[in-house]
Enzyme design. Sequence first.
Site, mmCIF file in Angstrom:
data_model
loop_
_atom_site.group_PDB
_atom_site.id
_atom_site.type_symbol
_atom_site.label_atom_id
_atom_site.label_comp_id
_atom_site.label_asym_id
_atom_site.label_seq_id
_atom_site.Cartn_x
_atom_site.Cartn_y
_atom_site.Cartn_z
ATOM 1 N N VAL A 1 0.864 -1.180 0.000
ATOM 2 C CA VAL A 1 0.000 0.000 0.000
ATOM 3 C C VAL A 1 0.900 1.230 0.000
ATOM 4 O O VAL A 1 1.822 1.337 0.819
ATOM 5 C CB VAL A 1 -0.891 0.000 1.262
ATOM 6 C CG1 VAL A 1 -1.696 1.280 1.363
ATOM 7 C CG2 VAL A 1 -1.810 -1.209 1.264
ATOM 8 N N CYS A 2 0.629 2.158 -0.905
ATOM 9 C CA CYS A 2 1.455 3.371 -0.986
ATOM 10 C C CYS A 2 1.277 4.229 0.260
ATOM 11 O O CYS A 2 0.156 4.603 0.616
ATOM 12 C CB CYS A 2 1.070 4.203 -2.204
ATOM 13 S SG CYS A 2 1.800 5.845 -2.157
ATOM 14 N N ILE A 3 2.384 4.579 0.901
ATOM 15 C CA ILE A 3 2.280 5.309 2.174
ATOM 16 C C ILE A 3 1.744 6.728 1.981
ATOM 17 O O ILE A 3 0.933 7.205 2.784
ATOM 18 C CB ILE A 3 3.627 5.317 2.932
ATOM 19 C CG1 ILE A 3 3.426 5.903 4.331
ATOM 20 C CG2 ILE A 3 4.716 6.053 2.166
ATOM 21 C CD1 ILE A 3 4.525 5.599 5.294
ATOM 22 N N ALA B 1 -1.871 6.426 1.384
ATOM 23 C CA ALA B 1 -2.505 5.859 2.577
ATOM 24 C C ALA B 1 -2.666 6.904 3.677
ATOM 25 O O ALA B 1 -3.701 6.977 4.337
ATOM 26 C CB ALA B 1 -1.687 4.678 3.092
#
Lengths: 134, 130
Positions: free
Chosen positions: B77-79, B82
């Site tokens: 998941v892309c921080i 996110a």
Amino acid sequence: MAVKKFMYVNRKAPYGTVYALESLEVVLIGAAFDQDVSLAFIGDGVYELTKGQDTKAIGQKNFSPVYSALGDYDVNKIYVEKESLEERGLTLDDLQHLVWEDEDEDYAEKDSIRLVSRAELADVMSEQEIILSF
Amino acid sequence: MKFSIQVNEGPYQKQASDTAYQFAKAAIAAGHEIFRIFFYHDGVNNATKLAVPPQDDRHIPKLWSELSKEHNLDLVVCIAAAQRRGMMDADEAKRQGFEDNNLIEGFRISGLGQLIEAGIESDRLVVFGA
């Protein structure tokens, strides 16, 4: 690490959806990987590069100044589709003047934007290995 | 062939996540390798452990979670995406002072560099949504 030809295709207006902003974030992070990077602006995506953006009335951050920093990240192949500009009544003069400095020519300032026809852009796209579309 | 997959839309509102899931399953069944699946834009919402869909509907985050467990998939998941959308793992939740996190098992949070790396390392990067 292998060098691949990456193209980021920007198709949406800068505000209204988050795609333009989050595309720019990928481009900036991706620049650290020393890949062969191109950007394409087509459709409403050409609005992303317009100068004089003012977002005060919509309460959002104006991130358009970031495009002028792309040259410092060695992102200097920016293709703008001619037909997309024309269809929207825009010309190159409506866009930011994006430049980069060529180290090999005593840091001569060069234009980053390449105005291309739809057919020419199709050729450039067909040469790419990774196309990320936003 | 070595594939990576990018998922750009959240669960339910659009079919992109379902299609990506079916593609991943089919690719594995056909003997291909999945190097990484990267969740970007609203795609990060596929990683929520707080979804409670009706019992007669599919549970998309759980489907991803189970697929990851079964085939040891790297779900990232892309921080940056996110953090905007309130999706966080235990470490980040602690750092931000929240009592709990909302990441379902099988996903991890990391940077956009993971997407670029996936593009470099894979034979094909297949994008779903947007």
